[in-house]
Design a protein around this motif. Structure first.
Motif, short mmCIF file in Angstrom:
data_model
loop_
_atom_site.label_atom_id
_atom_site.label_comp_id
_atom_site.label_asym_id
_atom_site.label_seq_id
_atom_site.Cartn_x
_atom_site.Cartn_y
_atom_site.Cartn_z
N LEU A 172 0.85 -1.19 0.00
CA LEU A 172 0.00 0.00 0.00
C LEU A 172 0.88 1.24 0.00
O LEU A 172 1.77 1.36 0.85
CB LEU A 172 -0.89 0.01 1.25
CG LEU A 172 -1.60 1.33 1.60
CD1 LEU A 172 -2.70 1.65 0.57
CD2 LEU A 172 -2.19 1.27 3.01
N VAL A 173 0.66 2.16 -0.92
CA VAL A 173 1.34 3.45 -0.89
C VAL A 173 0.33 4.52 -0.52
O VAL A 173 -0.80 4.51 -1.00
CB VAL A 173 2.03 3.77 -2.23
CG1 VAL A 173 1.03 3.89 -3.37
CG2 VAL A 173 2.84 5.06 -2.12
N VAL A 174 0.74 5.41 0.38
CA VAL A 174 -0.12 6.50 0.85
C VAL A 174 0.57 7.82 0.54
O VAL A 174 1.69 8.06 1.01
CB VAL A 174 -0.38 6.39 2.37
CG1 VAL A 174 -1.28 7.54 2.84
CG2 VAL A 174 -1.01 5.04 2.72
N THR A 175 -0.09 8.67 -0.25
CA THR A 175 0.44 10.02 -0.47
C THR A 175 -0.12 10.95 0.60
O THR A 175 -1.16 10.67 1.20
CB THR A 175 0.06 10.54 -1.87
OG1 THR A 175 -1.36 10.74 -1.95
CG2 THR A 175 0.50 9.55 -2.94
N GLY A 176 0.57 12.05 0.84
CA GLY A 176 0.13 12.94 1.91
C GLY A 176 0.05 12.19 3.23
O GLY A 176 -0.87 12.36 4.03
N ALA A 177 1.07 11.36 3.49
CA ALA A 177 0.98 10.35 4.53
C ALA A 177 1.05 10.89 5.95
O ALA A 177 0.82 10.13 6.90
CB ALA A 177 2.08 9.30 4.32
N ALA A 178 1.36 12.16 6.12
CA ALA A 178 1.39 12.73 7.47
C ALA A 178 0.19 13.62 7.75
O ALA A 178 0.08 14.19 8.83
CB ALA A 178 2.67 13.54 7.69
N GLY A 179 -0.73 13.72 6.79
CA GLY A 179 -1.91 14.55 6.96
C GLY A 179 -3.01 13.82 7.71
O GLY A 179 -2.85 12.68 8.15
N GLY A 180 -4.17 14.47 7.83
CA GLY A 180 -5.26 13.92 8.62
C GLY A 180 -5.69 12.53 8.19
O GLY A 180 -5.63 11.57 8.96
N VAL A 181 -6.12 12.38 6.93
CA VAL A 181 -6.56 11.07 6.47
C VAL A 181 -5.38 10.18 6.08
O VAL A 181 -5.42 8.97 6.28
CB VAL A 181 -7.57 11.18 5.31
CG1 VAL A 181 -8.86 11.82 5.77
CG2 VAL A 181 -6.99 11.95 4.13
N GLY A 182 -4.32 10.78 5.54
CA GLY A 182 -3.17 9.98 5.12
C GLY A 182 -2.55 9.21 6.27
O GLY A 182 -2.20 8.03 6.14
N LEU A 183 -2.41 9.86 7.42
CA LEU A 183 -1.78 9.21 8.56
C LEU A 183 -2.61 8.04 9.07
O LEU A 183 -2.06 7.00 9.45
CB LEU A 183 -1.55 10.23 9.68
CG LEU A 183 -0.60 9.82 10.79
CD1 LEU A 183 0.80 9.56 10.25
CD2 LEU A 183 -0.54 10.91 11.86
N THR A 184 -3.93 8.17 9.05
CA THR A 184 -4.77 7.05 9.48
C THR A 184 -4.72 5.91 8.46
O THR A 184 -4.83 4.74 8.84
CB THR A 184 -6.23 7.49 9.69
OG1 THR A 184 -6.74 8.10 8.49
CG2 THR A 184 -6.33 8.47 10.85
N ALA A 185 -4.54 6.23 7.17
CA ALA A 185 -4.39 5.18 6.17
C ALA A 185 -3.12 4.38 6.42
O ALA A 185 -3.09 3.15 6.27
CB ALA A 185 -4.39 5.76 4.76
N VAL A 186 -2.04 5.07 6.79
CA VAL A 186 -0.79 4.38 7.14
C VAL A 186 -1.03 3.47 8.33
O VAL A 186 -0.67 2.28 8.31
CB VAL A 186 0.31 5.42 7.46
CG1 VAL A 186 1.53 4.72 8.08
CG2 VAL A 186 0.72 6.17 6.20
N SER A 222 -1.06 25.82 4.84
CA SER A 222 0.40 25.90 4.67
C SER A 222 1.09 24.55 4.90
O SER A 222 2.32 24.48 4.85
CB SER A 222 0.98 26.94 5.62
OG SER A 222 0.71 26.59 6.96
N ARG A 223 0.29 23.52 5.19
CA ARG A 223 0.81 22.16 5.40
C ARG A 223 1.83 22.10 6.54
O ARG A 223 2.82 21.37 6.46
CB ARG A 223 1.39 21.60 4.11
CG ARG A 223 0.35 21.39 3.02
CD ARG A 223 0.97 20.94 1.70
NE ARG A 223 -0.05 20.55 0.73
CZ ARG A 223 -0.73 21.40 -0.02
NH1 ARG A 223 -0.50 22.70 0.09
NH2 ARG A 223 -1.64 20.98 -0.87
N ARG A 224 1.58 22.87 7.59
CA ARG A 224 2.48 22.87 8.74
C ARG A 224 2.02 21.93 9.84
O ARG A 224 2.71 21.75 10.84
CB ARG A 224 2.62 24.29 9.30
CG ARG A 224 3.43 25.22 8.42
CD ARG A 224 3.54 26.62 9.02
NE ARG A 224 2.28 27.34 8.94
CZ ARG A 224 1.71 27.97 9.95
NH1 ARG A 224 2.28 27.96 11.15
NH2 ARG A 224 0.58 28.63 9.78
N SER A 225 0.87 21.31 9.68
CA SER A 225 0.35 20.39 10.70
C SER A 225 0.63 18.95 10.29
O SER A 225 0.94 18.66 9.14
CB SER A 225 -1.14 20.58 10.89
OG SER A 225 -1.83 20.34 9.67
N THR A 226 0.52 18.05 11.24
CA THR A 226 0.53 16.62 10.97
C THR A 226 -0.69 16.02 11.66
O THR A 226 -1.14 16.53 12.69
CB THR A 226 1.81 15.93 11.50
OG1 THR A 226 1.96 16.21 12.90
CG2 THR A 226 3.04 16.44 10.76
#
Length: 321
Positions: A141-155, A308-312
Motif C-alpha cells: 500500500l502506498v499512501v500520499t500525503g501520509a502525514a496529513g489527517g486522512v493519510g496518517l490514518t491510512a498508514v 500551509s501544510r504545517r500540521s501533521t
C-alpha cells in the motif's frame, strides 16, 4: 453564542456573536466542545467543495460535544449525552444543530478532542481500504500525503491490516510521524524519480492518493497488474488525467471515493465501519494524532496550518469552558 462564520464567498471567515440555533424535527442541538479541521473546510470556504452550505455558515465538518436540546421526534439521544457528529459544516461554533442520525455516542473514556479528530480521518481511510480497495495482508500500500489527517490514518490502518506500507510525505519530520504510525518504507515527496523508488520496492497493489498531480502519476506508473488506485482528493491542486489504455493493459482499477457521499446513498457500510473503529479505539488499537489544539478565537490560525501544510495528523479547535 460565538461562531467562526463565513459571511460571503471571497471574504475570510470571522468570529461573530450570533443567536444559538433551535433544532428542527429530527435534529439535536449540541454544545460543541471540540471541532476537527479538514482540508475540505478550506475548499468550502473558497466555494470549491462538492457541497456548498447556505451563507452565512460556520465551517467545521466534524465535532464532539453534549446534546443541549432535542428536536421533535428524537428519542434515541438524551440531554447531556456525549456524542460525536459528522455534520458537514457548523462545528466552528459554541452551538451547532445536527441531524440526530449524524450523531454517534462516544465511548465513556474518549476525550472530546480525540472524538473531534476521529470520524473523518479514520472513517475515510477505513472504508476506503476495506470496502473499496479490499486491501489484503501482504499487499503493498502506498499512501500520499501520509502525514496529513486522512493519510496518517491510512498508514496506521494499512499496517494493522498486514500490508507493507510505503509513506510519501514532504520532509524528514513528516516522514518520521508516518514511520511512527506504522510505515515500513519512507519516500520524500520532493525527491526525484518517485516512480522509480516505488518500482524498486516491488511496485504497488493499492494506492491511497489524497494529493493528485505528479504523485498520482508516479503511483499509477508503478502499479502492478490488478492494482487498485483510490482517488481520495487533490490536495496538491492537480486533477490527474488517466490514460484508459493503460488501465486496460495492466487491469488496473481507479476508484473514485467520497466518504461523505455514503450518507446519501448507502449509509450501512459507513455505519459498520465507524462501529468497528470505535471498538478498536476502546481496545487501545488506534490512537488519533493531534499536532495542534487551537482555541475558537484563533480558528483562522488552525485553517492556515492546514493551508500551509504545517500540521501533521489533525488540528482540533476547542471551545471555551
Amino acid at each position: 453564542m460565538k461562531a467562526f462564520q463565513l459571511q460571503e464567498l471571497g471574504a475570510p471567515p470571522a468570529l461573530v456573536e450570533t443567536t444559538a440555533p433551535a433544532p428542527a424535527p429530527g435534529e439535536v442541538r449540541l454544545r460543541v466542545a471540540a471541532c476537527g479541521l479538514n482540508f475540505a473546510d478550506l475548499l468550502m470556504v473558497k466555494g470549491t467543495y462538492q457541497e456548498s452550505p447556505p451563507l452565512p455558515f460556520a465551517p467545521g465538518m466534524e465535532m464532539a460535544g453534549t446534546v443541549d436540546a432535542l428536536g421533535e421526534g428524537v428519542t434515541h439521544l438524551s440531554l447531556g449525552q456525549r456524542v460525536v457528529a459528522f455534520a458537514g459544516y457548523g462545528g466552528l461554533a459554541e452551538m451547532a444543530v445536527v441531524g440526530a442520525d449524524r450523531c454517534v455516542p462516544m465511548p465513556d473514556a474518549m476525550p472530546m478532542d480525540h472524538a473531534a479528530a476521529f470520524i473523518v480521518a479514520y472513517g475515510t481511510s477505513h472504508l476506503a481500504l476495506t470496502h473499496r480497495a479490499a486491501l489484503q495482508p501482504g499487499e503493498t500500500l502506498v499512501v500520499t500525503g501520509a502525514a496529513g489527517g486522512v493519510g496518517l490514518t491510512a498508514v496506521e490502518l494499512g499496517a494493522k491490516m498486514g500490508a507493507k506500507v510505503i509513506a510519501i510525505a514532504r520532509g524528514a519530520d513528516k516522514l518520521k510521524v508516518a514511520q511512527e504510525a506504522g510505515a515500513h518504507h519512507l519516500i520524500d515527496a520532493e525527491s526525484e524519480d518517485i516512480k522509480g523508488q516505488l518500482k524498486a520496492l516491488g511496485g504497488i497493489d493499492v494506492a491511497y492518493d489524497v494529493v493528485g498531480g505528479d504523485l498520482f502519476d508516479a503511483c499509477f506508473r508503478a502499479a502492478k497488474p490488478q492494482a487498485r488506485i483510490i482517488v481520495v482528493g487533490f490536495a496538491g491542486g492537480g486533477v490527474p488525467q488517466i490514460k484508459a489504455n493503460h488501465l486496460l493493459v495492466k487491469n488496473i482499477s481507479v476508484i473514485g471515493y467520497y466518504w461523505g457521499g455514503y450518507l446519501a446513498f448507502d449509509a450501512a457500510p459507513l455505519t459498520r465501519s465507524l462501529t468497528e473503529l470505535l471498538s478498536m479505539y476502546e481496545a487501545g488499537e488506534i490512537h488519533p494524532h493531534i499536532s495542534h489544539h487551537i482555541p475558537l478565537e484563533n480558528a483562522a490560525e488552525g485553517l492556515d496550518l492546514l493551508r500551509s501544510r504545517r500540521s501533521t495528523g489533525k488540528v482540533v479547535v476547542t471551545m471555551a469552558g
